[in-house]
Design an enzyme around this catalytic site. Sequence first.
Site, PDB file in Angstrom:
ATOM      1  N   GLU A  80      -9.235   4.882   3.226  1.00  0.00           N
ATOM      2  CA  GLU A  80      -8.087   4.398   1.716  1.00  0.00           C
ATOM      3  C   GLU A  80      -8.250   4.896   0.870  1.00  0.00           C
ATOM      4  O   GLU A  80      -7.392   5.361  -0.595  1.00  0.00           O
ATOM      5  CB  GLU A  80      -8.917   2.848   2.290  1.00  0.00           C
TER       6      GLU A  80
ATOM      7  N   SER B 231     -12.667  -1.187  -0.454  1.00  0.00           N
ATOM      8  CA  SER B 231     -12.063  -0.490   0.816  1.00  0.00           C
ATOM      9  C   SER B 231     -11.676   0.884   1.611  1.00  0.00           C
ATOM     10  O   SER B 231     -11.203   0.942   0.684  1.00  0.00           O
ATOM     11  CB  SER B 231     -10.952  -1.962   1.407  1.00  0.00           C
TER      12      SER B 231
ATOM     13  N   ARG C 226       0.922  -1.514   0.205  1.00  0.00           N
ATOM     14  CA  ARG C 226       0.487   0.111  -0.300  1.00  0.00           C
ATOM     15  C   ARG C 226       0.593   1.509   0.108  1.00  0.00           C
ATOM     16  O   ARG C 226       0.227   2.494   0.713  1.00  0.00           O
ATOM     17  CB  ARG C 226      -0.996  -0.393   1.353  1.00  0.00           C
TER      18      ARG C 226
END
Length: 146
Positions: free
Chosen positions: A139, A69, A19
């Site tokens: 996110e 998400s 990420r």
Amino acid sequence: TREGAVEVLDAGALDLSYRHSCIPEKGYIVLEAVLKLKKGVSEDIYGKMKELKEQRVAKQPLEYPSAGSTFKRPEGYFAGKLIQDAGLRGYQVGGAQISEKHCGFVINKENATSAQIRRLMEDVQEKVYRQSGVNLEPEVKFIGTF
């Protein structure tokens, strides 16, 4: 780049990890990517694809539009579980809703506006923090004004 220059970077220059990459830090916009793939056995690849699809269909609210998400996984926790424990399963602001199937997803159930989605996310952050002391970090990236 932010200045409009086009740069060609190899994978090593991207500082890639889970990420993370240098792309958002430097304000880059990706125009093109070249991927290096490995050969495999077709039946094995299709089998794995089918398995992963079945897992997504069973666990994620794919029947509604979403950005995936919504919150990053906090160290030592699961965002969806924290949201569920705060009593927010199905919580709705306008057309934006915490998915009843998976609390880690904000879905566009009924023509939600970006402002409704943003308000819902802020409500969730506040309620989860009050309940657990954990600060949920989005996110998704916000672009523009709300």
